[in-house]
Design an enzyme around this catalytic site. Structure first.
Site, PDB file in Angstrom:
ATOM      1  N   LYS A   1     -34.274   2.310 -30.375  1.00  0.00           N
ATOM      2  CA  LYS A   1     -35.094   3.436 -30.829  1.00  0.00           C
ATOM      3  C   LYS A   1     -34.162   4.279 -31.699  1.00  0.00           C
ATOM      4  CE  LYS A   1     -38.969   5.840 -30.663  1.00  0.00           C
ATOM      5  NZ  LYS A   1     -40.169   5.419 -31.393  1.00  0.00           N
TER       6      LYS A   1
ATOM      7  N   ASP B   1     -36.425  -3.491 -19.104  1.00  0.00           N
ATOM      8  CA  ASP B   1     -37.216  -3.490 -17.876  1.00  0.00           C
ATOM      9  C   ASP B   1     -38.698  -3.585 -18.231  1.00  0.00           C
ATOM     10  OD1 ASP B   1     -38.019  -3.145 -15.281  1.00  0.00           O
ATOM     11  OD2 ASP B   1     -37.372  -1.070 -15.088  1.00  0.00           O
TER      12      ASP B   1
ATOM     13  N   TYR C   1     -30.512   4.260 -16.520  1.00  0.00           N
ATOM     14  CA  TYR C   1     -30.659   4.089 -15.070  1.00  0.00           C
ATOM     15  C   TYR C   1     -29.375   4.446 -14.325  1.00  0.00           C
ATOM     16  CZ  TYR C   1     -35.086   1.635 -15.920  1.00  0.00           C
ATOM     17  OH  TYR C   1     -36.357   1.306 -16.298  1.00  0.00           O
TER      18      TYR C   1
ATOM     19  N   ASP D   1     -41.257  -7.259 -18.374  1.00  0.00           N
ATOM     20  CA  ASP D   1     -42.463  -7.374 -17.539  1.00  0.00           C
ATOM     21  C   ASP D   1     -43.683  -7.659 -18.407  1.00  0.00           C
ATOM     22  OD1 ASP D   1     -41.191  -6.951 -15.158  1.00  0.00           O
ATOM     23  OD2 ASP D   1     -42.535  -5.359 -14.496  1.00  0.00           O
TER      24      ASP D   1
ATOM     25  N   ASP E   1     -41.197   0.754 -29.570  1.00  0.00           N
ATOM     26  CA  ASP E   1     -42.659   0.926 -29.544  1.00  0.00           C
ATOM     27  C   ASP E   1     -43.340  -0.199 -30.323  1.00  0.00           C
ATOM     28  OD1 ASP E   1     -41.275   2.114 -31.627  1.00  0.00           O
ATOM     29  OD2 ASP E   1     -42.682   3.760 -31.915  1.00  0.00           O
TER      30      ASP E   1
END
Ligand code: NAD
Length: 358
Positions: A192, A248, A141, A252, A224
């Protein structure tokens, strides 16, 4: 010494829910001798309307000198046509980067009374209590270079950069291990590493830091798989730590396991433990001004503030117990209502928590 809390109510339901959190803080001050000074400031759309900036200089000055910040929510349709640089959400991002709030803590905790609010089967989520720790000021980000460029063949190409310096991983790793030490001593680091070199380094640093916390069980999971495991068997997790973008998305997802966006608080901390505390939900323009918003996520944000910035663990526990008591008494705001419960307004819910606290 008295603690100075900067209170930024913001937009939409922000002022309504902050009002209830302030009742709780007043109770702590009057009944438990918690020495506190409150100072209010502007942020978000309301700040833009009054000053032309979503994060005015006076607010920055206020938060820099405060011991902690309590925030309601920012944003709303009124400000959507504005240029991106002065949108209410920029105020929030500005606070995070200005104060270097790099550690975002998001608990996903299911109160037994709300088991039916989850979209997952009660036996999958009952007793759920996870803490997700997301790195908040680095990663893709913020990484440079970034942008959209035109290639020699005339085609446009978008690009962003995933970067983490060792020091950034190390400091969030320490937060995560220390929080795991206060819970069930299990930490799962999500990366990852099979595809991204940046997260291969993330894993190496996690292992290195883990050597300083021998009594914490450290495991690793690819993002994943972590997403899949969160909906398959979320109770396998105690504390999860991950980078900005993965955090992020996963936080959620974990929040929705509890089925109630109005119940979940969050904390964003700097290196010294100073923090900004806020509910995870937004400004809920669809219910603003109706007196129906759930104030519990904001009240629980006060509890997190006491626990993580002020080390007032007993008072933090008491707030959580008071919230639990209000729910046990059958009180519900509309977002968490079910059969045999009484739907109450924002302020009645706040009052119920205060009377349980007393
Ligand atoms: P939202 O979280 O505001 O609302 C989503 C849904 O949840 C709505 O139906 C809303 O009524 C409900 N809801 C949210 N909080 C509730 C509460 N306390 N009690 C009862 N119901 C509640 O998300 P959105 O609608 O996508 O965004 C609205 C605005 O908020 C946008 O401008 C967005 O940018 C902003 N936003 C701000 C923050 C923040 O301040 N941290 C976070 C997310 C979104």
């Amino acid at each position: 010494m008295s603690k100075k809390i900067a209170v930024l109510a913001g937009d939409g339901i922000g002022p309504e829910i902050i009002n209830e959190a302030l009742k709780v803080i007043a109770c702590l001050r009057d009944d438990y001798g918690f020495a506190v000074e409150l100072e209010e400031g502007l942020v978000g759309g309301v700040a833009y309307d009054k000053t032309g900036s979503p994060l005015p200089e006076e607010t920055l000055d206020l938060v820099r000198h405060a011991d902690s910040i309590l925030l309601g929510a920012v944003g709303g349709p009124k400000w959507e046509p504005l240029d991106y640089s002065v949108r209410p959400e920029r105020g929030l991002l500005g606070l995070r980067s200005e104060l270097n709030l790099y550690a975002n803590l998001r608990p996903a905790l299911l109160y037994p009374e709300l088991e039916n609010a989850s979209t997952l089967k009660p036996d999958v989520v009952s007793g759920l209590d996870i803490m997700i720790i997301r790195e908040l000021t680095g990663g893709i980000y913020f990484g440079e270079p970034r942008g959209v460029r035109t290639l020699d063949n005339g085609e446009r190409q978008g690009y962003n950069t995933l970067v983490y310096a060792e020091s950034e991983v190390r400091r969030i790793a320490h937060n995560a291990f220390q929080i795991a030490a206060k819970r069930n001593r299990r930490l799962c680091s999500v990366d990852k590493a099979n595809v991204l070199e940046c997260t291969e380094l993330w894993r190496e640093v996690m292992i290195e830091v883990g050597k300083e916390y021998k009594d914490i069980e450290l495991t690793h999971m690819y993002v994943d798989n972590a997403a899949m495991q969160l909906v398959r068997n979320p109770k396998q997790f105690d504390v999860m730590v991950t980078g900005n973008m993965f955090g992020d998305i996963l936080s959620d997802c974990a929040a929705m396991l509890t089925g109630s966006i109005g119940m979940l608080p969050s904390a964003s901390l700097d290196e010294a433990g100073k923090g900004m505390y806020e509910p995870i939900h937004g400004s809920a323009p669809d219910i603003t001004g109706q007196g129906v918003a759930n104030p519990l996520a904001t009240i629980l944000s006060v509890s997190m503030m006491l626990r993580y910035s002020f080390n007032e663990v007993e008072l933090a526990d008491r707030i959580e117990q008071a919230v639990d008591q209000a729910l046990k008494n059958g009180l519900r705001t509309a977002d968490i209502a079910s059969d045999n419960t009484q739907i109450v307004s924002t302020s009645v819910m706040g009052d119920a928590v205060v009377s349980a606290l007393r």
